[in-house]
Design an enzyme around this catalytic site. Structure first.
Site, short mmCIF file in Angstrom:
data_model
loop_
_atom_site.label_atom_id
_atom_site.label_comp_id
_atom_site.label_asym_id
_atom_site.label_seq_id
_atom_site.Cartn_x
_atom_site.Cartn_y
_atom_site.Cartn_z
N CYS A 36 0.84 -1.20 0.00
CA CYS A 36 0.00 0.00 0.00
C CYS A 36 0.88 1.25 0.00
O CYS A 36 0.66 2.18 -0.79
CB CYS A 36 -0.93 -0.04 1.21
SG CYS A 36 -2.17 1.26 1.23
N CYS A 37 1.90 1.28 0.88
CA CYS A 37 2.81 2.43 0.90
C CYS A 37 3.57 2.55 -0.42
O CYS A 37 3.87 3.66 -0.88
CB CYS A 37 3.81 2.31 2.05
SG CYS A 37 3.17 2.83 3.66
N CYS B 211 7.57 4.78 6.06
CA CYS B 211 6.71 4.43 4.93
C CYS B 211 7.51 4.07 3.68
O CYS B 211 6.93 3.65 2.69
CB CYS B 211 5.77 5.58 4.62
SG CYS B 211 6.63 7.13 4.31
N CYS C 177 -1.43 8.67 7.18
CA CYS C 177 -2.74 8.24 6.68
C CYS C 177 -3.63 7.82 7.84
O CYS C 177 -3.16 7.22 8.81
CB CYS C 177 -2.57 7.05 5.75
SG CYS C 177 -1.57 7.37 4.29
S1 SF4 Z 1 0.41 4.64 5.63
FE1 SF4 Z 1 -1.03 5.12 3.97
S2 SF4 Z 1 -0.05 4.30 2.17
FE2 SF4 Z 1 0.95 3.32 3.93
S3 SF4 Z 1 -0.21 1.42 4.36
FE3 SF4 Z 1 -1.17 3.01 5.56
S4 SF4 Z 1 -2.84 3.77 4.27
FE4 SF4 Z 1 -1.44 2.68 2.93
#
Ligand code: SF4
Length: 217
Positions: free
Chosen positions: A104-105, A213, A187
């Site tokens: 996701c990151c 991240c 996030c």
């Molecule tokens: S920090 Fe943001 S981009 Fe990273 S896993 Fe969590 S929701 Fe996804």
């Protein structure tokens, strides 16, 4: 890129002086300033040092409403030249953060950052040594071999008290969640408030070993 000598005097320079040095050394068009908008200090420093400098926000699709409020407030108040970089078109809000935070990151932060800095010579960030152990050795400016540019951290030496004093002196708005125990703000799915005495970044990816991240590694 012509060889750039990073002066050792940057270690004790004021943050605005560091940004001005970067703008003179590389040219403002060759810089990227990324701001997370968890506070107002970096954008105020950058916009004061180089009026009109472009400020880049990585919009992961999961920013807190309070972060968006601060973005709008500062854009108005400081007349920011804001550039919003979003994930690729095929990336849409989904459940990936629940099972695959690295992936996701990667698609919401790392890949968009790579696009944002492509072709640039320097990258200005809000990283501070006081953020936590993983950032304790952050230089004010150093060549980032992996990314092929100079990474500049004008706030690297500032303590939490320095940040608070700067915000107070310049009457900057604070992030609405800062007073609610959110010591580090990213996030919404991956950020929680921290308890007194807890590490500031303990509220990020809580329950996972992940502490960064992928932007500042
Ligand atoms: S920090 Fe943001 S981009 Fe990273 S896993 Fe969590 S929701 Fe996804």
């Amino acid at each position: 890129m012509a060889a750039i000598i990073i002066p050792s005097s940057l270690e004790t320079a004021q943050p605005t002086e560091v940004v001005r040095w970067a703008a003179e050394a590389f040219g403002a068009d060759n810089l990227v300033v990324t701001a997370s908008f968890e506070d107002a200090v970096l954008v105020h420093v950058a916009a004061t040092a180089v009026p009109g400098i472009e400020i880049t926000l990585l919009d992961t699709q999961y920013l807190f409403a309070e972060t968006q409020w601060l973005v709008d407030e500062l854009t108005k108040r400081l007349d920011l030249h804001l550039r919003i970089v979003r994930p690729s078109a095929e990336v849409v809000p989904d459940n990936r953060w629940q099972a695959d935070i690295e992936g996701c990151c990667q698609v919401r932060k790392v890949e968009p950052l790579a696009r944002a800095i492509a072709g640039k010579q320097a990258w200005i960030t809000g990283v501070r040594r006081a953020d936590g152990p993983t950032r304790a050795g952050a230089p004010v400016a150093a060549y980032d071999i992996g990314r092929g540019l100079v990474k500049v951290n004008p706030l690297a030496t500032l303590t939490d008290d320095d940040m608070a004093l700067y915000a107070q002196l310049h009457e900057l708005p604070s992030h609405p969640l800062a007073d609610k125990g959110y010591a580090s703000i990213g996030c919404w799915p991956c950020t929680r408030p921290v308890a007194p005495g807890e590490d500031k970044r303990a509220g990020r990816w809580s329950g996972n070993a992940k502490t960064e991240c992928g932007l500042h590694v």
